[in-house]
Design a protein around this motif. Structure first.
Motif, PDB file in Angstrom:
ATOM      1  N   ILE A   3      22.666   9.101 -34.412  1.00 39.79           N
ATOM      2  CA  ILE A   3      22.021  10.307 -33.859  1.00 39.79           C
ATOM      3  C   ILE A   3      21.984  10.296 -32.330  1.00 39.79           C
ATOM      4  CG2 ILE A   3      19.849  11.609 -33.753  1.00 39.79           C
ATOM      5  CD1 ILE A   3      19.607  11.057 -36.803  1.00 39.79           C
ATOM      6  N   PRO A   4      21.662   9.182 -31.660  1.00 39.53           N
ATOM      7  CA  PRO A   4      21.706   9.213 -30.186  1.00 39.53           C
ATOM      8  C   PRO A   4      23.097   9.556 -29.628  1.00 39.53           C
ATOM      9  CG  PRO A   4      20.428   7.323 -30.925  1.00 39.53           C
ATOM     10  CD  PRO A   4      21.072   7.924 -32.148  1.00 39.53           C
ATOM     11  N   MET A   5      24.154   9.039 -30.261  1.00 38.16           N
ATOM     12  CA  MET A   5      25.513   9.367 -29.830  1.00 38.16           C
ATOM     13  C   MET A   5      25.799  10.853 -30.048  1.00 38.16           C
ATOM     14  SD  MET A   5      28.884  10.055 -30.973  1.00 38.16           S
ATOM     15  CE  MET A   5      28.745   9.637 -32.687  1.00 38.16           C
ATOM     16  N   ASN A   6      25.326  11.393 -31.167  1.00 39.06           N
ATOM     17  CA  ASN A   6      25.501  12.821 -31.430  1.00 39.06           C
ATOM     18  C   ASN A   6      24.758  13.667 -30.403  1.00 39.06           C
ATOM     19  OD1 ASN A   6      27.208  13.159 -33.817  1.00 39.06           O
ATOM     20  ND2 ASN A   6      25.626  12.010 -34.873  1.00 39.06           N
ATOM     21  N   GLU A   7      23.558  13.248 -30.044  1.00 39.81           N
ATOM     22  CA  GLU A   7      22.788  13.979 -29.028  1.00 39.81           C
ATOM     23  C   GLU A   7      23.512  13.937 -27.682  1.00 39.81           C
ATOM     24  OE1 GLU A   7      18.246  14.433 -27.316  1.00 39.81           O
ATOM     25  OE2 GLU A   7      18.705  12.763 -28.661  1.00 39.81           O
ATOM     26  N   GLU A   8      24.072  12.786 -27.340  1.00 35.44           N
ATOM     27  CA  GLU A   8      24.849  12.676 -26.102  1.00 35.44           C
ATOM     28  C   GLU A   8      26.052  13.615 -26.147  1.00 35.44           C
ATOM     29  OE1 GLU A   8      27.326   9.375 -23.455  1.00 35.44           O
ATOM     30  OE2 GLU A   8      26.506   8.773 -25.403  1.00 35.44           O
ATOM     31  N   ALA A   9      26.735  13.669 -27.286  1.00 34.99           N
ATOM     32  CA  ALA A   9      27.900  14.545 -27.439  1.00 34.99           C
ATOM     33  C   ALA A   9      27.502  16.012 -27.281  1.00 34.99           C
ATOM     34  CB  ALA A   9      28.565  14.303 -28.795  1.00 34.99           C
ATOM     35  N   ILE A  10      26.371  16.398 -27.849  1.00 37.00           N
ATOM     36  CA  ILE A  10      25.883  17.777 -27.706  1.00 37.00           C
ATOM     37  C   ILE A  10      25.647  18.098 -26.236  1.00 37.00           C
ATOM     38  CG2 ILE A  10      23.934  19.321 -28.178  1.00 37.00           C
ATOM     39  CD1 ILE A  10      23.737  17.850 -30.950  1.00 37.00           C
ATOM     40  N   ASN A  11      25.010  17.176 -25.520  1.00 35.69           N
ATOM     41  CA  ASN A  11      24.751  17.388 -24.091  1.00 35.69           C
ATOM     42  C   ASN A  11      26.046  17.478 -23.293  1.00 35.69           C
ATOM     43  OD1 ASN A  11      21.890  17.577 -24.041  1.00 35.69           O
ATOM     44  ND2 ASN A  11      21.759  15.383 -24.378  1.00 35.69           N
ATOM     45  N   ILE A  12      27.044  16.675 -23.664  1.00 37.17           N
ATOM     46  CA  ILE A  12      28.353  16.762 -23.001  1.00 37.17           C
ATOM     47  C   ILE A  12      28.955  18.151 -23.236  1.00 37.17           C
ATOM     48  CG2 ILE A  12      30.744  15.928 -23.109  1.00 37.17           C
ATOM     49  CD1 ILE A  12      29.496  13.096 -23.566  1.00 37.17           C
ATOM     50  N   GLY A  13      28.916  18.610 -24.484  1.00 36.80           N
ATOM     51  CA  GLY A  13      29.434  19.949 -24.783  1.00 36.80           C
ATOM     52  C   GLY A  13      28.758  21.030 -23.976  1.00 36.80           C
ATOM     53  N   MET A  14      27.448  20.894 -23.784  1.00 37.77           N
ATOM     54  CA  MET A  14      26.713  21.871 -22.968  1.00 37.77           C
ATOM     55  C   MET A  14      27.190  21.864 -21.517  1.00 37.77           C
ATOM     56  SD  MET A  14      22.829  21.456 -24.312  1.00 37.77           S
ATOM     57  CE  MET A  14      22.218  22.433 -25.677  1.00 37.77           C
ATOM     58  N   SER A  15      27.610  20.700 -21.038  1.00 34.94           N
ATOM     59  CA  SER A  15      27.999  20.602 -19.626  1.00 34.94           C
ATOM     60  C   SER A  15      29.465  20.964 -19.387  1.00 34.94           C
ATOM     61  CB  SER A  15      27.696  19.199 -19.084  1.00 34.94           C
ATOM     62  OG  SER A  15      28.540  18.244 -19.695  1.00 34.94           O
ATOM     63  N   VAL A  16      30.336  20.834 -20.398  1.00 40.05           N
ATOM     64  CA  VAL A  16      31.770  21.052 -20.140  1.00 40.05           C
ATOM     65  C   VAL A  16      32.286  22.424 -20.566  1.00 40.05           C
ATOM     66  CG1 VAL A  16      32.288  18.585 -20.234  1.00 40.05           C
ATOM     67  CG2 VAL A  16      32.599  19.986 -22.295  1.00 40.05           C
ATOM     68  N   ILE A  17      31.508  23.186 -21.306  1.00 38.77           N
ATOM     69  CA  ILE A  17      31.994  24.500 -21.727  1.00 38.77           C
ATOM     70  C   ILE A  17      32.225  25.370 -20.489  1.00 38.77           C
ATOM     71  CG2 ILE A  17      29.673  25.483 -22.088  1.00 38.77           C
ATOM     72  CD1 ILE A  17      30.973  26.986 -24.534  1.00 38.77           C
ATOM     73  N   LYS A  18      33.344  26.093 -20.511  1.00 37.40           N
ATOM     74  CA  LYS A  18      33.627  26.957 -19.363  1.00 37.40           C
ATOM     75  C   LYS A  18      34.099  28.319 -19.835  1.00 37.40           C
ATOM     76  CE  LYS A  18      38.180  24.925 -18.629  1.00 37.40           C
ATOM     77  NZ  LYS A  18      39.046  24.205 -17.744  1.00 37.40           N
ATOM     78  N   GLN A  19      33.638  29.328 -19.118  1.00 36.86           N
ATOM     79  CA  GLN A  19      34.013  30.698 -19.464  1.00 36.86           C
ATOM     80  C   GLN A  19      35.393  30.994 -18.905  1.00 36.86           C
ATOM     81  OE1 GLN A  19      31.078  33.702 -18.696  1.00 36.86           O
ATOM     82  NE2 GLN A  19      32.208  35.234 -19.843  1.00 36.86           N
ATOM     83  N   ILE A  20      36.242  31.597 -19.758  1.00 33.41           N
ATOM     84  CA  ILE A  20      37.621  31.915 -19.389  1.00 33.41           C
ATOM     85  C   ILE A  20      37.732  33.336 -18.861  1.00 33.41           C
ATOM     86  CG2 ILE A  20      39.991  32.074 -20.277  1.00 33.41           C
ATOM     87  CD1 ILE A  20      38.781  29.205 -20.061  1.00 33.41           C
ATOM     88  N   ASN A  21      36.948  34.244 -19.413  1.00 32.33           N
ATOM     89  CA  ASN A  21      36.985  35.632 -18.908  1.00 32.33           C
ATOM     90  C   ASN A  21      35.593  36.179 -18.772  1.00 32.33           C
ATOM     91  OD1 ASN A  21      36.162  36.185 -21.512  1.00 32.33           O
ATOM     92  ND2 ASN A  21      37.623  37.871 -21.783  1.00 32.33           N
TER      93      ASN A  21
END
Length: 181
Positions: free
Chosen positions: A163-181
């Motif tokens: 679960i801690p690794m999953n929480e870290e992965a979720i936080n990474i996803g929140m930081s790397v998502i980028k809008q294309i348009n």
């Protein structure tokens, strides 16, 4: 608020698990939810998708034709579901394996390179949680705390150490998502 979401990709990408965790998370917030998986006979490599509805109101039917949010993890999924994003809706995609992007201008399009990020983490099983983090950043369907509780409900107890690794992965996803348009 109602979110009608489809997550689609190849078997083995964690599509059904991501949908199940999202549904459990909605339940943790006392929301109305529907979880309807669809997959071929293959476990890995075949196509799969899951429709998840999270709502403050009763969900009358799990069958959806147009979606508020589409998450496409491969080209066949993008081809099938991008035309079915509601006007003003959200398309989230993982760029690896996508060679032709939709030309729609009436939706918001976001990219999450979960493959690269899961390689950096050294755990390819974090792929779907990185995608989920991206979703939660652009559309706060549920709270992060509810996702952690949902993970505890959906994962066998022997996997709770992840679960801690999953929480870290979720936080990474929140930081790397980028809008294309």
């Amino acid at each position: 608020m109602t979110y009608e979401i489809v997550i689609s990709g190849f078997g083995g990408q964690g599509v059904l698990s991501m949908g199940k965790i999202l549904a459990y998370s909605g339940l943790m917030e006392s929301k109305e939810v529907s979880w309807m998986p669809s997959y071929g006979p293959e476990q890995r490599g075949g196509t799969s998708n899951v429709t998840v509805i999270v709502s403050d109101e009763t969900v009358s039917s799990p069958v959806v034709n147009l979606y508020d949010i589409v998450i496409a993890l491969n080209q066949p999924s993008l081809d099938k579901f991008a035309p079915r994003v509601k006007k003003g809706g959200i398309l989230i995609y993982e760029p690896n394996g996508i060679h032709t992007m939709t030309d729609r201008k009436d939706i918001q399009i976001y990219e999450v390179d979960a493959t690269a990020e899961s390689l950096k983490l050294g755990n390819d099983k974090s792929f779907n949680m990185i995608i989920l983090g991206g979703l939660l950043k652009v559309a706060p369907v549920v709270k992060l705390e509810s996702v952690i509780t949902g993970l505890k409900k959906s994962l066998p107890e022997r996997h709770h150490k992840l679960i801690p690794m999953n929480e870290e992965a979720i936080n990474i996803g929140m930081s790397v998502i980028k809008q294309i348009n």
